[in-house]
Design a protein around this motif. Structure first.
Motif, mmCIF file in Angstrom:
data_model
loop_
_atom_site.group_PDB
_atom_site.id
_atom_site.type_symbol
_atom_site.label_atom_id
_atom_site.label_comp_id
_atom_site.label_asym_id
_atom_site.label_seq_id
_atom_site.Cartn_x
_atom_site.Cartn_y
_atom_site.Cartn_z
ATOM 1 N N VAL A 121 20.007 15.626 -30.174
ATOM 2 C CA VAL A 121 20.868 14.974 -31.155
ATOM 3 C C VAL A 121 21.982 14.172 -30.487
ATOM 4 O O VAL A 121 22.549 13.257 -31.100
ATOM 5 C CB VAL A 121 21.451 16.015 -32.137
ATOM 6 C CG1 VAL A 121 22.531 16.857 -31.461
ATOM 7 C CG2 VAL A 121 21.987 15.354 -33.401
ATOM 8 N N ASP A 122 22.294 14.473 -29.232
ATOM 9 C CA ASP A 122 23.304 13.724 -28.491
ATOM 10 C C ASP A 122 22.796 12.356 -28.030
ATOM 11 O O ASP A 122 23.577 11.549 -27.514
ATOM 12 C CB ASP A 122 23.759 14.503 -27.253
ATOM 13 C CG ASP A 122 24.593 15.730 -27.605
ATOM 14 O OD1 ASP A 122 25.167 15.757 -28.703
ATOM 15 O OD2 ASP A 122 24.654 16.654 -26.775
ATOM 16 N N HIS A 123 21.513 12.115 -28.179
ATOM 17 C CA HIS A 123 20.899 10.910 -27.631
ATOM 18 C C HIS A 123 20.365 10.015 -28.745
ATOM 19 O O HIS A 123 20.088 10.461 -29.854
ATOM 20 C CB HIS A 123 19.763 11.292 -26.678
ATOM 21 C CG HIS A 123 20.213 12.140 -25.526
ATOM 22 N ND1 HIS A 123 20.616 11.609 -24.326
ATOM 23 C CD2 HIS A 123 20.343 13.486 -25.398
ATOM 24 C CE1 HIS A 123 20.968 12.587 -23.508
ATOM 25 N NE2 HIS A 123 20.815 13.738 -24.140
ATOM 26 N N ASP A 124 20.212 8.756 -28.419
ATOM 27 C CA ASP A 124 19.686 7.769 -29.358
ATOM 28 C C ASP A 124 18.165 7.725 -29.208
ATOM 29 O O ASP A 124 17.625 6.946 -28.428
ATOM 30 C CB ASP A 124 20.305 6.398 -29.063
ATOM 31 C CG ASP A 124 20.015 5.381 -30.156
ATOM 32 O OD1 ASP A 124 19.280 5.725 -31.106
ATOM 33 O OD2 ASP A 124 20.520 4.246 -30.061
ATOM 34 N N ILE A 125 17.495 8.599 -29.940
ATOM 35 C CA ILE A 125 16.043 8.710 -29.850
ATOM 36 C C ILE A 125 15.414 8.019 -31.055
ATOM 37 O O ILE A 125 15.715 8.352 -32.206
ATOM 38 C CB ILE A 125 15.594 10.177 -29.792
ATOM 39 C CG1 ILE A 125 16.229 10.880 -28.580
ATOM 40 C CG2 ILE A 125 14.073 10.278 -29.721
ATOM 41 C CD1 ILE A 125 15.942 12.359 -28.521
ATOM 42 N N ALA A 126 14.543 7.080 -30.782
ATOM 43 C CA ALA A 126 13.875 6.357 -31.861
ATOM 44 C C ALA A 126 12.769 7.210 -32.469
ATOM 45 O O ALA A 126 12.229 8.110 -31.822
ATOM 46 C CB ALA A 126 13.291 5.051 -31.335
ATOM 47 N N PHE A 127 12.424 6.915 -33.700
ATOM 48 C CA PHE A 127 11.283 7.560 -34.348
ATOM 49 C C PHE A 127 10.005 6.827 -33.960
ATOM 50 O O PHE A 127 10.001 5.612 -33.747
ATOM 51 C CB PHE A 127 11.446 7.542 -35.868
ATOM 52 C CG PHE A 127 12.554 8.420 -36.355
ATOM 53 C CD1 PHE A 127 12.328 9.764 -36.606
ATOM 54 C CD2 PHE A 127 13.829 7.912 -36.550
ATOM 55 C CE1 PHE A 127 13.348 10.586 -37.050
ATOM 56 C CE2 PHE A 127 14.852 8.716 -37.003
ATOM 57 C CZ PHE A 127 14.619 10.064 -37.251
ATOM 58 N N SER A 132 14.718 18.903 -38.335
ATOM 59 C CA SER A 132 14.161 17.549 -38.287
ATOM 60 C C SER A 132 14.178 17.001 -36.866
ATOM 61 O O SER A 132 13.272 16.260 -36.465
ATOM 62 C CB SER A 132 14.937 16.616 -39.222
ATOM 63 O OG SER A 132 16.326 16.607 -38.882
ATOM 64 N N ILE A 133 15.187 17.378 -36.102
ATOM 65 C CA ILE A 133 15.264 16.944 -34.701
ATOM 66 C C ILE A 133 14.099 17.516 -33.906
ATOM 67 O O ILE A 133 13.504 16.840 -33.063
ATOM 68 C CB ILE A 133 16.598 17.373 -34.068
ATOM 69 C CG1 ILE A 133 17.776 16.693 -34.772
ATOM 70 C CG2 ILE A 133 16.620 17.059 -32.574
ATOM 71 C CD1 ILE A 133 17.826 15.199 -34.594
ATOM 72 N N CYS A 134 13.755 18.769 -34.174
ATOM 73 C CA CYS A 134 12.640 19.398 -33.466
ATOM 74 C C CYS A 134 11.322 18.695 -33.787
ATOM 75 O O CYS A 134 10.495 18.463 -32.900
ATOM 76 C CB CYS A 134 12.552 20.876 -33.830
ATOM 77 S SG CYS A 134 11.416 21.837 -32.793
ATOM 78 N N TRP A 166 12.252 -1.141 -31.983
ATOM 79 C CA TRP A 166 13.520 -0.428 -31.970
ATOM 80 C C TRP A 166 14.429 -1.006 -30.894
ATOM 81 O O TRP A 166 13.988 -1.314 -29.795
ATOM 82 C CB TRP A 166 13.301 1.062 -31.717
ATOM 83 C CG TRP A 166 12.664 1.761 -32.884
ATOM 84 C CD1 TRP A 166 11.343 1.731 -33.233
ATOM 85 C CD2 TRP A 166 13.327 2.562 -33.858
ATOM 86 N NE1 TRP A 166 11.140 2.478 -34.364
ATOM 87 C CE2 TRP A 166 12.330 3.000 -34.776
ATOM 88 C CE3 TRP A 166 14.649 2.949 -34.061
ATOM 89 C CZ2 TRP A 166 12.632 3.801 -35.866
ATOM 90 C CZ3 TRP A 166 14.943 3.761 -35.140
ATOM 91 C CH2 TRP A 166 13.949 4.172 -36.035
ATOM 92 N N GLU A 167 15.703 -1.100 -31.211
ATOM 93 C CA GLU A 167 16.654 -1.686 -30.263
ATOM 94 C C GLU A 167 16.958 -0.748 -29.112
ATOM 95 O O GLU A 167 17.071 -1.172 -27.951
ATOM 96 C CB GLU A 167 17.956 -2.062 -30.987
ATOM 97 C CG GLU A 167 18.971 -2.753 -30.088
ATOM 98 C CD GLU A 167 20.210 -3.203 -30.848
ATOM 99 O OE1 GLU A 167 21.181 -3.607 -30.191
ATOM 100 O OE2 GLU A 167 20.202 -3.142 -32.103
ATOM 101 N N ILE A 223 8.896 16.778 -31.029
ATOM 102 C CA ILE A 223 7.470 17.045 -30.872
ATOM 103 C C ILE A 223 6.668 15.752 -31.030
ATOM 104 O O ILE A 223 5.699 15.503 -30.303
ATOM 105 C CB ILE A 223 7.007 18.121 -31.865
ATOM 106 C CG1 ILE A 223 7.588 19.486 -31.449
ATOM 107 C CG2 ILE A 223 5.482 18.191 -31.932
ATOM 108 C CD1 ILE A 223 7.334 20.591 -32.442
ATOM 109 N N GLU A 224 7.080 14.908 -31.968
ATOM 110 C CA GLU A 224 6.410 13.609 -32.132
ATOM 111 C C GLU A 224 6.534 12.770 -30.871
ATOM 112 O O GLU A 224 5.574 12.107 -30.451
ATOM 113 C CB GLU A 224 7.003 12.864 -33.324
ATOM 114 C CG GLU A 224 6.619 13.449 -34.671
ATOM 115 C CD GLU A 224 7.358 12.803 -35.833
ATOM 116 O OE1 GLU A 224 6.978 13.080 -36.984
ATOM 117 O OE2 GLU A 224 8.313 12.038 -35.585
#
Length: 248
Positions: free
Chosen positions: A63-69, A111-113, A80-81, A117-118
């Motif tokens: 959650v500390d990071h900018d992870i794209a879906f 939801s983060i988990c 994604w930018e 996994i995705e």
């Protein structure tokens, strides 16, 4: 002190050398650092057991990071930018041990988990030097906290996902703490009894030692034998230019 007497005794009496192993904990809390994460309280036990045995340990909060879906290795190539996942994946793939940890919400993992996994799945079609899928030769487990039911359901989902991606799952590869049914204290809340719970401490210890032992055994054996499991020598499967299903 994070460990109890028995946990310390097990560390001090160990005759195994784990000092060349690496572990990564991905704490899928919804709370960014430095907010208190009850899940991190349970992580601390497993982490200290590993560190007392010489294992290099990293704990990250996605959650500390900018992870794209998405389900591609680098989502900046798909509209994604920003996407911090490639940097996180580098740490994951360098580790012998991966532990996914999550709180429980509405009986499910966070939801983060799910997102993590995705993104792990996004790299699952990569191949190692022997032509096997990328995660072969690594072991995985999970830790779960909450003040509602659902721990075993979450563990089943997480551990199935990890083995499907190529991780080896040892016996007793999960541990959890949940309070009484209904609203109540979380793991690190005063009076919760979580840190003192013998059942949770035992299962957390068993999970940690089993991860360490199996990682040691696999590395000493020269990884998983590359016979009958090499994607590079199997003609069937996904088309080369479509390694993962459409993520729409």
């Amino acid at each position: 002190m994070t460990l109890n007497k028995k946990q310390i005794e097990d560390c001090e009496s160990s005759r195994w050398d784990f000092s060349d192993l690496k572990a990564v904990f991905l704490n899928c809390t919804l709370k960014p650092t430095p907010e208190l994460s009850h899940t991190d309280g349970l992580v601390a036990i497993s982490r200290e057991i590993m560190q007392r045995n010489g294992i290099s340990v990293q704990v990250l909060r996605p959650v500390d990071h900018d992870i794209a879906f998405g389900v591609y290795p680098d989502m900046t190539k798909h509209g994604w930018e920003n996407d911090d996942w490639p940097q996180i994946f580098k740490q994951v793939i360098e580790a012998n041990i991966l532990v996914l940890t999550t709180p429980i919400w509405l009986g499910e993992k966070s939801s983060i988990c799910t997102q993590v996994i995705e993104r792990l799945y996004a790299n699952s079609s990569d191949l190692n030097d022997q032509g096997q899928y990328a995660y072969y030769g690594r072991v995985g487990g999970c830790l779960i906290t909450g003040n509602e039911d659902g721990a075993k359901h979450c563990a089943m989902n997480i551990l199935y996902s990890l083995q499907h991606l190529g991780y080896v799952i040892p016996p007793q590869a999960d541990a959890a703490w949940v309070g009484e049914a209904g609203p109540g204290p979380s793991y690190l809340d005063p009076g919760s009894g979580g840190p003192q719970n013998d059942f949770t401490n035992r299962n957390t210890s068993f999970m940690t030692w089993n991860l360490m032992h199996l990682a040691r055994m696999i590395k000493d054996a020269g990884e998983i034998p590359a016979h009958g499991n090499q994607r590079s020598k199997w003609d069937a499967g996904c088309k080369p230019d479509f390694p993962n299903p459409d993520y729409r």
